[in-house]
Each structure stands twice: as C-alpha cells, then as structure tokens.
Design a protein around this motif. Structure first.
Motif: not given
Length: 240
Positions: A223-237
């Motif tokens: 998750l650290k590869q995303l900008p801090s504060g991001s929303f992510a869905d584990i199914r699409t990571l």
C-alpha cells in the motif's frame, strides 16, 4: 526486535483473523475490542474498550501502549453493519449509531495516535466496497465507509511521517454474512446486491477471516506504493 501491530475490533471476525495472522508471524500484537481476545497464543496484549465511549478510549490506549515508542502497523478495523433498508426508512438515530462506530471512533483513535509521540509506519483503516458502490439498502454503512475514506485522506496531511490508506477487504465470511445471507432477514428482491454475497459464500471468493487476514497482511506493505490517504480495494490491487 519484534515487529508491532495495533488492531481494533480483534475479538471476532476479520480483526480476529488479522490477530491470528500477525501472531503466527511472530509479531507483538496490541488489541482493542469490546469483548477482548484471549483465545490466541503468542505475543498478544489486549484491552477491552467500547470505542464509541470516546472518553474511555484515551485511557485504554495509554494503558495498552504504555512504553511503546514505535508501531509498524495500525489497523483500524472495528465497525458495525446497519440494518438493510432504504434510506427513507433509516432514522437519523440509526445512521448516527453507525457513524459513531465506523467513523467518529476512528477520529478519536487517530487524534490520540497523532498526539502520542509513537512513531507509526503505516495506518490502515478498513473500509468497504460499499463506500463507492451505492447499492440499495446499504444506507448508513455505505455513508460511514465513504466518510471513512475521506477521513483517511484528510488525516494523511496530518501524519507526514506515516503512510495512511483506506482498504476495502473484499468479501469476508463473518457473522455479518449470517444476516445478509439469511432470506428471512434480507429480501434479495428488494436489495439485489445481496445475491452476489449469497453466491460467493462457501467459495474462494469469500474467504474465512483467517485467510482474509492473510491476504490483507500480505497486501499492507504494498500500500505504501500508493499516495498516502488513498482508498484501495484488495480485489483490484496490482491490476493497474
């Protein structure tokens, strides 16, 4: 030196699964929940606290984390589901109850962590696909998780040395599914989105809490590869 994780809502469901995973990895786990988590072996320090009792939260955290100067990961997992119903049938009191548990308790936790002086590498707030889907019937729960996503984005500015992310964990076979998959409690014709849940239960698409916890623990470093504060869905990571 042992690695450390703080997990809220770890007495059952996904939080309990995450606790199992991190204990198996040899981490020191600090847990906060209403009922407590005392059934697992390993380096577990646990305290009981109703996170919607906002005045009790700071004392509980001070007691639990006394002497701790560093946390590798914080997972703010605790939350509740709302009754499946149309928004027009949802009272403000019912909505407020869900917001208190799913949003404002996390604000209290984040405020304490921000002021604690504890160095924290990552904070992950457990969100939901409901935060963006807008399916009929999810009402207060969807509102709370959408607000949680924005809360994560806003606090990312205030934790300059900590990475924050809101993570949708996908479908998880918890007690919540007992309600959603019960035709006597939720009408599939009125709320069509539950059909997907019922079809996924007892399949790999809806893992048990321990397996879902493993997927999340494996995903958290990335998750650290995303900008801090991001929303992510584990199914699409990792698909982009």
């Amino acid at each position: 030196m042992s690695r450390t994780v703080l997990i809220t809502g770890n007495s059952s469901g996904l939080g309990h699964g995450l606790t199992e995973v991190y204990l198996d990895k040899g981490w020191e786990v600090y847990g906060v929940s209403r009922r407590g988590c005392t059934d697992l072996p390993g380096k577990l320090k646990d305290i009981r606290c109703d996170l919607t009792d906002y005045e009790a939260v700071p004392l509980a955290l001070e007691t639990l984390l006394m002497g701790i100067g560093h946390l590798d990961v914080v997972i703010l997992n605790a939350g509740i589901l709302c009754k499946m119903q149309d928004m027009a049938d949802s009272s403000l009191a019912d909505i407020q109850q869900v917001m208190d548990a799913n949003v404002w308790s996390n604000k209290v936790l984040l405020d304490w962590l921000l002021k604690s002086g504890i160095r924290i590498d990552q904070i992950v707030l457990i969100s939901s696909g409901a935060s963006i889907n807008g399916n009929r019937g999810w009402g207060a729960y969807a509102l709370s998780k959408a607000t949680l996503n924005m809360l994560t984005q806003l606090y990312a500015h205030e934790f300059p040395h900590t990475h924050l992310a809101a993570l949708a964990p996908g479908l998880v076979d918890t007690a919540m599914q007992d309600v959603l998959c019960d035709p006597a409690q939720v009408d599939e014709q009125q709320f069509p989105s539950v059909a997907k849940l019922r079809a996924a239960r007892e399949t790999p698409a809806m893992p048990k809490p321990r397996d879902a916890g493993q997927l999340i623990a494996d995903a958290i470093p990335g998750l650290k590869q995303l900008p801090s504060g991001s929303f992510a869905d584990i199914r699409t990571l990792g698909q982009n």
